[in-house]
Design a protein around this motif. Structure first.
Motif, PDB file in Angstrom:
ATOM      1  N   ARG A 223       0.828  -1.215   0.000  1.00 36.00           N
ATOM      2  CA  ARG A 223       0.000   0.000   0.000  1.00 36.00           C
ATOM      3  C   ARG A 223       0.857   1.257   0.000  1.00 36.00           C
ATOM      4  NH1 ARG A 223      -5.130  -1.234   4.074  1.00 36.00           N
ATOM      5  NH2 ARG A 223      -5.981  -3.008   2.871  1.00 36.00           N
ATOM      6  N   ILE A 224       1.967   1.222   0.717  1.00 35.68           N
ATOM      7  CA  ILE A 224       2.869   2.371   0.719  1.00 35.68           C
ATOM      8  C   ILE A 224       3.461   2.579  -0.668  1.00 35.68           C
ATOM      9  CG2 ILE A 224       5.072   3.236   1.633  1.00 35.68           C
ATOM     10  CD1 ILE A 224       4.344   1.952   4.296  1.00 35.68           C
ATOM     11  N   LEU A 225       3.786   1.493  -1.343  1.00 33.98           N
ATOM     12  CA  LEU A 225       4.298   1.602  -2.713  1.00 33.98           C
ATOM     13  C   LEU A 225       3.244   2.198  -3.639  1.00 33.98           C
ATOM     14  CD1 LEU A 225       6.210  -1.794  -2.951  1.00 33.98           C
ATOM     15  CD2 LEU A 225       7.235   0.485  -3.128  1.00 33.98           C
ATOM     16  N   ASP A 226       1.982   1.872  -3.414  1.00 34.51           N
ATOM     17  CA  ASP A 226       0.902   2.487  -4.198  1.00 34.51           C
ATOM     18  C   ASP A 226       0.864   3.993  -3.958  1.00 34.51           C
ATOM     19  OD1 ASP A 226       0.146   0.018  -5.182  1.00 34.51           O
ATOM     20  OD2 ASP A 226      -1.426  -0.293  -3.688  1.00 34.51           O
ATOM     21  N   VAL A 227       1.023   4.395  -2.701  1.00 36.99           N
ATOM     22  CA  VAL A 227       0.990   5.811  -2.353  1.00 36.99           C
ATOM     23  C   VAL A 227       2.152   6.564  -2.988  1.00 36.99           C
ATOM     24  CG1 VAL A 227       1.158   7.454  -0.435  1.00 36.99           C
ATOM     25  CG2 VAL A 227      -0.252   5.406  -0.196  1.00 36.99           C
ATOM     26  N   THR A 234       1.930  15.162  -1.627  1.00 39.89           N
ATOM     27  CA  THR A 234       0.697  14.440  -1.311  1.00 39.89           C
ATOM     28  C   THR A 234       0.988  13.251  -0.407  1.00 39.89           C
ATOM     29  OG1 THR A 234      -0.181  15.060  -3.487  1.00 39.89           O
ATOM     30  CG2 THR A 234      -1.311  13.284  -2.310  1.00 39.89           C
ATOM     31  N   VAL A 235       2.094  12.562  -0.683  1.00 36.07           N
ATOM     32  CA  VAL A 235       2.478  11.415   0.147  1.00 36.07           C
ATOM     33  C   VAL A 235       2.721  11.858   1.586  1.00 36.07           C
ATOM     34  CG1 VAL A 235       4.199   9.606   0.480  1.00 36.07           C
ATOM     35  CG2 VAL A 235       3.465  10.200  -1.834  1.00 36.07           C
ATOM     36  N   VAL A 240       2.804   9.632   5.663  1.00 36.14           N
ATOM     37  CA  VAL A 240       3.843   8.648   5.384  1.00 36.14           C
ATOM     38  C   VAL A 240       5.213   9.256   5.664  1.00 36.14           C
ATOM     39  CG1 VAL A 240       4.905   7.194   3.618  1.00 36.14           C
ATOM     40  CG2 VAL A 240       2.431   7.524   3.627  1.00 36.14           C
ATOM     41  N   THR A 241       6.015   8.566   6.434  1.00 34.01           N
ATOM     42  CA  THR A 241       7.397   9.016   6.673  1.00 34.01           C
ATOM     43  C   THR A 241       8.236   8.633   5.444  1.00 34.01           C
ATOM     44  OG1 THR A 241       7.801   6.943   7.835  1.00 34.01           O
ATOM     45  CG2 THR A 241       7.252   8.860   9.171  1.00 34.01           C
ATOM     46  N   GLY A 283      -2.578  -4.690 -13.610  1.00 34.81           N
ATOM     47  CA  GLY A 283      -2.741  -3.319 -13.157  1.00 34.81           C
ATOM     48  C   GLY A 283      -1.597  -2.847 -12.277  1.00 34.81           C
ATOM     49  N   ILE A 284      -1.811  -1.697 -11.611  1.00 29.83           N
ATOM     50  CA  ILE A 284      -0.722  -1.029 -10.898  1.00 29.83           C
ATOM     51  C   ILE A 284      -0.732  -1.249  -9.395  1.00 29.83           C
ATOM     52  CG2 ILE A 284      -0.548   0.761 -12.666  1.00 29.83           C
ATOM     53  CD1 ILE A 284      -2.089   2.623 -10.797  1.00 29.83           C
ATOM     54  N   ALA A 285      -1.757  -1.893  -8.844  1.00 25.35           N
ATOM     55  CA  ALA A 285      -1.802  -2.134  -7.395  1.00 25.35           C
ATOM     56  C   ALA A 285      -0.712  -3.128  -7.015  1.00 25.35           C
ATOM     57  CB  ALA A 285      -3.172  -2.664  -6.992  1.00 25.35           C
ATOM     58  N   HIS A 286       0.186  -2.723  -6.115  1.00 20.46           N
ATOM     59  CA  HIS A 286       1.359  -3.535  -5.811  1.00 20.46           C
ATOM     60  C   HIS A 286       1.019  -4.840  -5.085  1.00 20.46           C
ATOM     61  CE1 HIS A 286       3.469   0.149  -6.903  1.00 20.46           C
ATOM     62  NE2 HIS A 286       4.547  -0.582  -7.039  1.00 20.46           N
ATOM     63  N   LYS A 287      -0.137  -4.916  -4.465  1.00 26.98           N
ATOM     64  CA  LYS A 287      -0.532  -6.165  -3.812  1.00 26.98           C
ATOM     65  C   LYS A 287      -0.605  -7.298  -4.827  1.00 26.98           C
ATOM     66  CE  LYS A 287      -4.153  -8.147  -0.890  1.00 26.98           C
ATOM     67  NZ  LYS A 287      -5.455  -7.904  -0.202  1.00 26.98           N
ATOM     68  N   ARG A 288      -1.019  -6.966  -6.039  1.00 30.79           N
ATOM     69  CA  ARG A 288      -1.076  -7.953  -7.122  1.00 30.79           C
ATOM     70  C   ARG A 288       0.155  -7.870  -8.010  1.00 30.79           C
ATOM     71  NH1 ARG A 288      -6.643  -5.942  -7.272  1.00 30.79           N
ATOM     72  NH2 ARG A 288      -8.032  -7.523  -6.418  1.00 30.79           N
TER      73      ARG A 288
END
Length: 342
Positions: A223-227, A234-235, A240-241, A283-288
Motif C-alpha cells: 500500500r505504501i508503494l501504491d501511495v 501528497t504522500v 507517510v514518513t 494493473g498497478i496495485a502492488h498487492k497484485r
C-alpha cells in the motif's frame, strides 16, 4: 469490478506458475543427456535410483532451474520497487548501477580467491551475498549523492547518474578481471555477463535467507508503494514518513539484487521488463503487481537459460546475453513510447 480483477489476478498466477512448471519440465528432460518423465519421477521418488540420473538431475539441471526461478523472482520484484520509488518506469536495478556495484564487489572478491572459484568453502559462498550487498550499497550511495538536488531526489537525474556510474563500475570490473590469470578470467568474464551454468545447492542456500527475509518486507508495504505513485507533497500529507520508508524499501531491494548478482552475475533488464509486463496483466496495485512480477521474472530467466544452453549446443551462451538480446529492443521501445506520450 473487484471480483473481475481478483479473477484476472488468480488466472494470471495459475497460468504463470503453469508455464514455469512446463519450462522446468522441458529443461529437466532435454539436453545432451535426454531423460524421460518416468525417469524423473522415479529419480525424485527414489524408486530404483540410478547414478547417471541422480548426477544429471540433482547436480546439474535442478539446481540451475531453482537458481533461475529465485533470481528471476528477486530481480522482478526489486525492479517494481525501484520504479515505484523513483516514479520512473524506465528505472531498473541494472540501469541504476546497483547490479554493477554488486558485480564489481563480487569480482574483487573472486580476484582474491583465484584458483578456488570452483571449490570455495561454505564460509566463502555464504559471504558472497554480503559482499554483493556492500558493492550494491556503495553504488546506491554514489548515485544518491549525485542525484540529490535542492533537497529532493530527481528521478531523471537519478536515471542518468545511474547509467554513468554503472558504466564506470563496469570498466573497473573489466580492469580487475584482466589482472586475473587466464583460467579465472574466463570464469569471471562469463559470470559478469550473467550466467547460472555453475549453479549448485550451496548457492541456493546462500541466497535463500536474503529472499525469505527481504521479500516479505516489500510485500507488506504494497500500500505504501501504491501511495508513492502520487506526488511527494501528497504522500507526506497522508502521514507517510517518506525518507524512512524509502530507505527501508531501497535497502531491501538492494539486498535482494545483491544476493541475486552474487550467484548469477550481471543479469540485466529483468527488473525493467517484469514490472511492465505485470502491469499490463494485473494493473498497478502492488498487492497484485509484486507477485506477478516475481512470476514473470522467474519465467523470463528460466526460459532464457533454456535457450542459452540449447540454442548453440554444444557451446553455451551466458543467460545474461540472451536476456539482453530481448531487453535492449524492449528498452528502446519503451523510450520511443514514452517520448510519443509526452
Amino acid at each position: 469490478m473487484a471480483s473481475t480483477s481478483t479473477r484476472q489476478f488468480v488466472l494470471t498466477v495459475i497460468i504463470g506458475v503453469g508455464l514455469i512448471l512446463l519450462t522446468a519440465y522441458i529443461s529437466l528432460t532435454n539436453g545432451a543427456f535426454d531423460i524421460t518423465l518416468r525417469d524423473i519421477v522415479r529419480t525424485l521418488l527414489r524408486i530404483q535410483p540410478q547414478h547417471d540420473f541422480d548426477l544429471v538431475i540433482f547436480e546439474f539441471r535442478l539446481p540451475r532451474i531453482v537458481i533461475a526461478v529465485l533470481v528471476g523472482m528477486g530481480l522482478g520484484m526489486a525492479g517494481a520497487v525501484v520504479q515505484s520509488l523513483t516514479r520512473n518506469n524506465l528505472a531498473d536495478p541494472g540501469i541504476l548501477g546497483i547490479n554493477a556495484g554488486a558485480g564489481m564487489a563480487m569480482v574483487i572478491f573472486l580476484f582474491f580467491y583465484q584458483g578456488k572459484m570452483k571449490g570455495t568453502s561454505w564460509t566463502s559462498i555464504l559471504a558472497m551475498p554480503l559482499v554483493g550487498l556492500i558493492g550494491g550499497l556503495g553504488a546506491a550511495l554514489l548515485i544518491y549523492l549525485f542525484s540529490w538536488k535542492n533537497g529532493r531526489l530527481e528521478s531523471q537525474r537519478l536515471l542518468l547518474t545511474g547509467i554513468a556510474i554503472a558504466s564506470g563500475l563496469t570498466a573497473v570490473t573489466l580492469f580487475i578481471t584482466l589482472k586475473m590469470n587466464a583460467k579465472d578470467f574466463e570464469m569471471a568474464a562469463v559470470w559478469a555477463s550473467g550466467s547460472i551454468y555453475n549453479a549448485n545447492w550451496k548457492y541456493i542456500l546462500s541466497i535463500l535467507p536474503w529472499l525469505v527475509l527481504l521479500i516479505p518486507i516489500l510485500v507488506s508495504r504494497s500500500r505504501i508503494l501504491d501511495v508513492f505513485q502520487l506526488k511527494e507533497d501528497t504522500v507526506r500529507s497522508l502521514g507517510v514518513t517518506v525518507e524512512k520508508q524509502q530507505a527501508l524499501l531501497l535497502l531491501s531491494s538492494i539486498g535482494i539484487v545483491s544476493a541475486c548478482v552474487s550467484v548469477s552475475g550481471g543479469i540485466g533488464f529483468i527488473g525493467l521488463m517484469s514490472p511492465h509486463i505485470a502491469r499490463r496483466l494485473v494493473g498497478i496495485a502492488h498487492k497484485r503487481l509484486l507477485p506477478v512480477c516475481a512470476i514473470v521474472g522467474a519465467l523470463l530467466v528460466i526460459v532464457s537459460d533454456f535457450i542459452a544452453k540449447t540454442l548453440f549446443t554444444p557451446a553455451e551462451l551466458p543467460v545474461g546475453v540472451v536476456i539482453a538480446i530481448i531487453g535492449v529492443p524492449y528498452f528502446v521501445w519503451l523510450l520511443y513510447r514514452n517520448k510519443h506520450k509526452q
